[in-house]
Design a protein around this motif. Structure first.
Motif, PDB file in Angstrom:
ATOM      1  N   ALA A  25       0.906  -1.163  -0.143  1.00 56.84           N
ATOM      2  CA  ALA A  25       0.055  -0.019  -0.083  1.00 56.84           C
ATOM      3  C   ALA A  25       0.786   1.153  -0.085  1.00 56.84           C
ATOM      4  CB  ALA A  25      -0.866   0.117   1.327  1.00 56.84           C
ATOM      5  N   LYS A  26       1.867   1.255   0.817  1.00 59.86           N
ATOM      6  CA  LYS A  26       2.878   2.712   0.904  1.00 59.86           C
ATOM      7  C   LYS A  26       3.551   2.533  -0.376  1.00 59.86           C
ATOM      8  CE  LYS A  26       3.217   2.140   6.027  1.00 59.86           C
ATOM      9  NZ  LYS A  26       4.327   1.576   6.992  1.00 59.86           N
ATOM     10  N   ALA A  27       4.179   1.623  -1.113  1.00 62.61           N
ATOM     11  CA  ALA A  27       4.768   1.515  -2.157  1.00 62.61           C
ATOM     12  C   ALA A  27       4.014   2.188  -3.329  1.00 62.61           C
ATOM     13  CB  ALA A  27       5.378   0.269  -2.681  1.00 62.61           C
ATOM     14  N   LEU A  28       2.836   1.532  -3.357  1.00 62.45           N
ATOM     15  CA  LEU A  28       1.727   2.168  -4.582  1.00 62.45           C
ATOM     16  C   LEU A  28       1.654   3.546  -4.403  1.00 62.45           C
ATOM     17  CD1 LEU A  28      -0.568  -1.171  -4.385  1.00 62.45           C
ATOM     18  CD2 LEU A  28       0.597   0.038  -6.434  1.00 62.45           C
ATOM     19  N   ALA A  29       1.309   3.947  -3.217  1.00 63.27           N
ATOM     20  CA  ALA A  29       0.993   5.507  -2.855  1.00 63.27           C
ATOM     21  C   ALA A  29       2.110   6.302  -3.028  1.00 63.27           C
ATOM     22  CB  ALA A  29       0.428   5.716  -1.444  1.00 63.27           C
ATOM     23  N   ALA A  30       3.387   5.825  -2.872  1.00 63.83           N
ATOM     24  CA  ALA A  30       4.476   6.601  -3.023  1.00 63.83           C
ATOM     25  C   ALA A  30       4.773   6.779  -4.872  1.00 63.83           C
ATOM     26  CB  ALA A  30       5.887   5.872  -2.442  1.00 63.83           C
ATOM     27  N   GLY A  31       4.261   5.752  -5.492  1.00 62.42           N
ATOM     28  CA  GLY A  31       4.362   5.657  -6.692  1.00 62.42           C
ATOM     29  C   GLY A  31       3.225   6.535  -7.484  1.00 62.42           C
ATOM     30  N   GLY A  32       2.304   7.151  -6.844  1.00 59.90           N
ATOM     31  CA  GLY A  32       1.342   7.964  -7.383  1.00 59.90           C
ATOM     32  C   GLY A  32       0.059   7.072  -7.553  1.00 59.90           C
ATOM     33  N   ALA A  33      -0.430   6.118  -7.027  1.00 62.13           N
ATOM     34  CA  ALA A  33      -1.443   5.193  -7.206  1.00 62.13           C
ATOM     35  C   ALA A  33      -2.530   5.741  -6.187  1.00 62.13           C
ATOM     36  CB  ALA A  33      -1.410   3.979  -6.869  1.00 62.13           C
ATOM     37  N   ARG A  34      -3.741   5.612  -6.326  1.00 67.10           N
ATOM     38  CA  ARG A  34      -4.920   5.946  -5.433  1.00 67.10           C
ATOM     39  C   ARG A  34      -5.248   4.611  -4.917  1.00 67.10           C
ATOM     40  NH1 ARG A  34      -6.593   9.049  -9.988  1.00 67.10           N
ATOM     41  NH2 ARG A  34      -8.326   7.407 -10.634  1.00 67.10           N
ATOM     42  N   VAL A  35      -4.765   4.365  -3.670  1.00 69.88           N
ATOM     43  CA  VAL A  35      -4.875   3.053  -2.821  1.00 69.88           C
ATOM     44  C   VAL A  35      -6.142   3.010  -2.104  1.00 69.88           C
ATOM     45  CG1 VAL A  35      -3.591   1.655  -1.147  1.00 69.88           C
ATOM     46  CG2 VAL A  35      -2.261   2.995  -2.880  1.00 69.88           C
ATOM     47  N   HIS A  36      -6.814   2.079  -2.046  1.00 64.30           N
ATOM     48  CA  HIS A  36      -8.066   1.621  -1.474  1.00 64.30           C
ATOM     49  C   HIS A  36      -7.689   0.387  -0.601  1.00 64.30           C
ATOM     50  CE1 HIS A  36     -10.515   4.533  -3.916  1.00 64.30           C
ATOM     51  NE2 HIS A  36      -9.593   4.052  -4.726  1.00 64.30           N
ATOM     52  N   ALA A  37      -7.226   0.642   0.772  1.00 62.81           N
ATOM     53  CA  ALA A  37      -6.509  -0.532   1.481  1.00 62.81           C
ATOM     54  C   ALA A  37      -7.870  -0.703   2.373  1.00 62.81           C
ATOM     55  CB  ALA A  37      -5.515  -0.045   2.282  1.00 62.81           C
ATOM     56  N   TRP A  38      -7.892  -2.314   2.574  1.00 59.25           N
ATOM     57  CA  TRP A  38      -8.907  -2.866   3.424  1.00 59.25           C
ATOM     58  C   TRP A  38      -8.216  -4.196   4.217  1.00 59.25           C
ATOM     59  CZ3 TRP A  38     -12.856  -0.572   5.707  1.00 59.25           C
ATOM     60  CH2 TRP A  38     -13.834  -1.340   6.389  1.00 59.25           C
ATOM     61  N   ASP A  39      -8.894  -4.767   5.224  1.00 64.38           N
ATOM     62  CA  ASP A  39      -8.665  -5.684   5.973  1.00 64.38           C
ATOM     63  C   ASP A  39      -9.776  -6.154   6.567  1.00 64.38           C
ATOM     64  OD1 ASP A  39      -5.903  -7.520   6.936  1.00 64.38           O
ATOM     65  OD2 ASP A  39      -7.788  -7.842   7.923  1.00 64.38           O
ATOM     66  N   ASP A  40     -10.118  -7.440   6.660  1.00 61.72           N
ATOM     67  CA  ASP A  40     -11.429  -7.744   7.678  1.00 61.72           C
ATOM     68  C   ASP A  40     -11.162  -7.583   9.180  1.00 61.72           C
ATOM     69  OD1 ASP A  40     -12.855  -8.601   5.551  1.00 61.72           O
ATOM     70  OD2 ASP A  40     -12.095 -10.773   5.420  1.00 61.72           O
ATOM     71  N   SER A  41      -9.863  -7.176   9.700  1.00 56.44           N
ATOM     72  CA  SER A  41      -9.607  -7.092  11.004  1.00 56.44           C
ATOM     73  C   SER A  41      -9.863  -5.594  11.418  1.00 56.44           C
ATOM     74  CB  SER A  41      -8.202  -7.828  11.233  1.00 56.44           C
ATOM     75  OG  SER A  41      -7.786  -7.150  12.451  1.00 56.44           O
ATOM     76  N   ASP A  42     -10.279  -5.433  12.388  1.00 51.24           N
ATOM     77  CA  ASP A  42     -10.421  -4.050  12.772  1.00 51.24           C
ATOM     78  C   ASP A  42      -8.993  -3.348  13.447  1.00 51.24           C
ATOM     79  OD1 ASP A  42     -13.177  -4.018  12.187  1.00 51.24           O
ATOM     80  OD2 ASP A  42     -13.889  -4.103  14.380  1.00 51.24           O
ATOM     81  N   VAL A  43      -8.434  -4.443  14.086  1.00 51.47           N
ATOM     82  CA  VAL A  43      -7.214  -4.019  14.525  1.00 51.47           C
ATOM     83  C   VAL A  43      -6.218  -3.548  13.197  1.00 51.47           C
ATOM     84  CG1 VAL A  43      -5.196  -4.899  15.847  1.00 51.47           C
ATOM     85  CG2 VAL A  43      -7.643  -5.242  16.649  1.00 51.47           C
ATOM     86  N   SER A  44      -6.288  -4.470  12.297  1.00 51.09           N
ATOM     87  CA  SER A  44      -5.316  -4.057  11.132  1.00 51.09           C
ATOM     88  C   SER A  44      -5.456  -2.892  10.452  1.00 51.09           C
ATOM     89  CB  SER A  44      -5.286  -5.574  10.218  1.00 51.09           C
ATOM     90  OG  SER A  44      -4.926  -6.581  10.751  1.00 51.09           O
ATOM     91  N   ARG A  45      -6.900  -2.626  10.337  1.00 49.79           N
ATOM     92  CA  ARG A  45      -7.130  -1.428   9.527  1.00 49.79           C
ATOM     93  C   ARG A  45      -6.849  -0.266  10.468  1.00 49.79           C
ATOM     94  NH1 ARG A  45     -12.158  -4.034   8.854  1.00 49.79           N
ATOM     95  NH2 ARG A  45     -13.095  -2.447  10.455  1.00 49.79           N
ATOM     96  N   LYS A  47      -4.268  -0.180  12.411  1.00 56.36           N
ATOM     97  CA  LYS A  47      -2.753   0.030  12.340  1.00 56.36           C
ATOM     98  C   LYS A  47      -2.335   0.587  11.201  1.00 56.36           C
ATOM     99  CE  LYS A  47       1.619  -2.746  12.485  1.00 56.36           C
ATOM    100  NZ  LYS A  47       1.929  -4.069  12.774  1.00 56.36           N
ATOM    101  N   ALA A  48      -3.017   0.156  10.186  1.00 50.87           N
ATOM    102  CA  ALA A  48      -2.737   0.654   8.582  1.00 50.87           C
ATOM    103  C   ALA A  48      -2.859   2.328   8.842  1.00 50.87           C
ATOM    104  CB  ALA A  48      -3.326   0.088   7.809  1.00 50.87           C
ATOM    105  N   ALA A  49      -4.074   2.588   9.287  1.00 46.40           N
ATOM    106  CA  ALA A  49      -4.330   3.955   9.074  1.00 46.40           C
ATOM    107  C   ALA A  49      -3.284   4.904   9.817  1.00 46.40           C
ATOM    108  CB  ALA A  49      -5.952   4.210   9.634  1.00 46.40           C
ATOM    109  N   ALA A  50      -3.068   4.371  11.022  1.00 50.82           N
ATOM    110  CA  ALA A  50      -1.929   5.125  11.981  1.00 50.82           C
ATOM    111  C   ALA A  50      -0.685   5.085  11.273  1.00 50.82           C
ATOM    112  CB  ALA A  50      -1.787   4.373  13.267  1.00 50.82           C
ATOM    113  N   GLU A  51      -0.392   4.340  10.268  1.00 56.47           N
ATOM    114  CA  GLU A  51       0.747   4.670   9.514  1.00 56.47           C
ATOM    115  C   GLU A  51       0.725   5.156   8.201  1.00 56.47           C
ATOM    116  OE1 GLU A  51       3.183   1.072   9.051  1.00 56.47           O
ATOM    117  OE2 GLU A  51       2.362   0.101  10.942  1.00 56.47           O
TER     118      GLU A  51
END
Length: 474
Positions: A25-45, A47-51
Motif C-alpha cells: 500500500a505504501k509503495a503504491l501510494a509513493a508511486g502515485g496510485a490511489r490506494v484503497h486498502a482494506w482488511d477484515d480485521s478492525d485492529v489491522s485497519r 494499525k494501517a491508518a495510523a501508519e
C-alpha cells in the motif's frame, strides 16, 4: 521503499494489511496510485491508518474502477474456496497479484543495464536458512545485498532499485501463486514434502505453485533444484530436457555426476562434470545436519552461478551465524544443552533436527499438520523422553505410547523445567533438550518466533528456578 509507479493516477485495491500488504500500500501510494486498502480485521485497519495508509471499504466500491487487486499471500486464492474479494476481482476482470509481482514489474521496467541481480529460494523446508546463507555469502564477497520476501522485511520495504544490488528473496508457495512476471537470475527449489494442502488442495497443485519460481528464466539464468525427493527430481528432469536455462541439481544423499552434492560433511562441486571437494562443513557449526548440508549445497551452487569464487563461499560457510529458531544453540546449563528449533512446524522439519542428535529430551506439540508425527517413527529410539504441549499432546501421546516415555507437560514453561530436570539427572554427557515441535504454534503462541522466544526466556530463567520432578506419564 521501492515506489511502484506502474499504477500512477489509477485506483488499486489492496486487501490484507499485515507486513506485505502494508508495504505494498505504501509503495503504491509513493508511486502515485490511489490506494484503497482494506482488511477484515478492525485492529489491522487501525494499525494501517495510523501508519498513513488510506482505508477504504472495497466491498462497497465499484470494482470496475480498479486497475488491480493486490492480495496478501495469506488470503485464499483458489482452495478451499476463493476469498470474496478474489471472486469480485475475477467477476470484473481485475488482475490479481501480490507484492512480489509488483516488485517484479518494477524490475522489468528498468533498462537492462540498471537491472539488479535476483535470487529466489523456495522449498517446503530450509528456504529461510538458505536465503540467509546466500545473502551472507554475497555480503562476504563484498556485494550490495538485500534479503526479503518471506523472511525479514517485506520486499517493497527495501531501498530503491539500482544496478549492482543483489536481492535474495525467500518465496513461499502462497507468494508464487500470485506472481507471474518475476525472472530470477538464480532460482532455487530445495525440496518438497506434503504441507499447506489446506491451501493448495492436493500435492499436484502444491507442485505447480512451487514450479512457478522458474517462470521466465532464459539461457543465462540458473535453476538450482534438489533431487532427493521424487517431486523435485521429476521437475529437474523436465527442466533439463526443456533446456530453457542452466540446471544445477543438488543433493545431500547421493553423488551427482553433474551438480553439487553434500556428503559426509563435504561439499562436492561437479557442475562442470569434474568432481572437486570445495568446502568442509565440519568447520561450519551453524550448518550441522543433513538438511543444512542440502542448504549449503544449494547456496554454493547459487553463489557460484553468480560468479563468487569457491574459496570465498567456503569461508563464508564458517562465519555464517545461523538463524534464530532453526537449530539455534540457546544455552548450556549444568552440562545440559538447549536447542531452539521452533521453526520445525511439521514432522519433516522436526526430522531434520532429530537426525542431528543421537539422544534428545524432546519438546513437541501444538497444532498438528496432516499425518502428525507418524513419519518420525525411525527417530523414536533417539528420544530419552518426550514432553508434550498444546493441542496435539493427546494425539502425539497415543502415537508414542509404549515406544517413548512421555510427560504431558501442557505448556512450554513446564516442559522446559521438566526436561532440564530429567536431562541433568540422567548422568549422560552433555544431554540435549530439543524444542522441535513438529507443529504450528497458533494454539498457544502468536507465531513460531514467539514460541522460540518464549523457549529462550524459560531456558535463561532456569538457573534461578528450583528443580522440578517429572510426572504425568502417559
Amino acid at each position: 521503499m521501492i515506489p511502484i509507479t506502474e499504477f500512477k493516477g489509477r485506483d488499486v485495491a489492496v486487501f490484507g494489511l499485515a507486513r506485505t500488504g502494508l508495504a505494498a500500500a505504501k509503495a503504491l501510494a509513493a508511486g502515485g496510485a490511489r490506494v484503497h486498502a482494506w482488511d477484515d480485521s478492525d485492529v489491522s485497519r487501525a494499525k494501517a491508518a495510523a501508519e498513513g495508509v488510506t482505508i477504504s471499504d472495497i466491498n462497497s466500491r465499484d470494482w470496475r474502477t480498479f486497475a488491480a487487486l493486490v492480495l496478501s499471500p495469506g488470503v485464499p486464492l483458489t482452495f478451499p474456496e476463493p476469498h470474496r474479494v478474489v471472486t469480485l476481482a475475477e467477476a470484473t476482470g481485475v488482475p490479481i497479484m501480490g507484492d512480489i509481482e509488483l516488485f517484479a514489474r518494477a524490475v522489468n521496467a528498468l533498462p537492462p543495464t540498471q537491472r539488479p541481480k535476483l535470487i529466489g529460494v523456495t522449498g517446503t523446508n530450509g528456504k529461510s536458512t538458505t536465503s540467509a546463507l546466500i545473502a551472507h555469502i554475497l555480503k562476504e564477497a563484498g556485494k550490495d545485498v538485500r534479503l526479503g520476501g518471506n523472511i525479514g522485511d517485506a520486499l517493497l520495504d527495501q531501498p530503491p532499485l539500482h544496478a549492482g544490488a543483489y536481492y535474495v528473496i525467500e518465496l513461499s508457495s502462497y507468494q508464487l501463486d500470485l506472481t507471474s512476471s518475476l525472472r530470477l537470475d538464480a532460482a532455487i527449489w530445495l525440496n518438497l514434502t506434503p504441507d499447506h494442502l489446506d491451501r493448495h488442495g492436493d500435492m499436484a497443485a502444491y507442485v505447480e505453485a512451487k514450479k512457478r519460481i522458474f517462470l521466465n528464466q532464459g539461457a543465462g539464468d540458473w535453476a538450482i533444484i534438489g533431487v532427493d525427493d521424487a517431486y523435485c527430481a521429476r521437475v529437474c528432469t523436465e527442466l533439463t530436457r526443456a533446456g530453457a536455462q542452466h540446471v544445477a541439481p543438488i543433493s545431500s544423499g547421493q553423488v551427482l555426476g553433474r551438480g553439487v552434492s553434500a556428503l559426509n560433511g563435504k561439499i562436492i562441486d561437479a557442475r562442470s562434470g569434474r568432481s572437486e571437494v570445495v568446502a568442509d562443513l565440519a568447520q561450519a557449526p551453524a550448518l550441522a545436519g543433513k538438511h543444512n548440508a542440502q542448504n549449503a549445497a544449494a547456496a554454493f551452487a547459487a553463489a557460484g552461478a553468480l560468479g563468487i569464487e569457491a574459496r570465498v563461499i567456503a569461508h563464508a560457510f564458517t562465519t555464517f551465524p545461523g538463524l534464530p529458531h532453526r537449530l539455534e544453540r540457546v544455552a548450556s546449563i549444568d552440562g545440559v544443552r538447549f536447542i531452539n528449533d521452533s521453526k520445525a512446524t511439521n514432522a519433516n522439519a522436526a526430522a531434520q533436527a532429530l537426525a542431528v542428535y543421537p539422544r534428545v529430551y524432546w519438546i513437541a506439540g501444538g497444532v498438528a499438520k496432516d499425518g502428525g508425527i507418524d513419519e518420525l517413527a525411525s527417530f523414536f529410539p533417539r528420544m530419552a523422553k518426550a514432553y508434550l504441549i498444546g493441542q496435539s499432546a493427546g494425539e502425539f501421546s497415543d502415537v508414542l505410547r509404549g515406544k517413548v516415555p512421555v510427560t504431558m507437560a501442557g505448556n512450554l514453561e513446564a516442559a522446559v523445567k521438566l526436561a532440564f530436570n530429567d536431562a541433568k539427572a540422567s548422568g549422560e554427557p552433555h544431554p540435549v533438550v530439543l524444542l522441535s515441535p513438529a507443529c504450528a504454534s497458533f494454539d498457544q503462541f502468536k507465531s513460531y518466533e514467539d514460541r522460540g522466544d518464549q523457549f529462550r526466556k524459560y531456558v535463561n530463567a532456569l538457573s534461578e528456578a528450583p528443580p522440578q520432578r517429572s510426572g504425568g506419564k502417559a
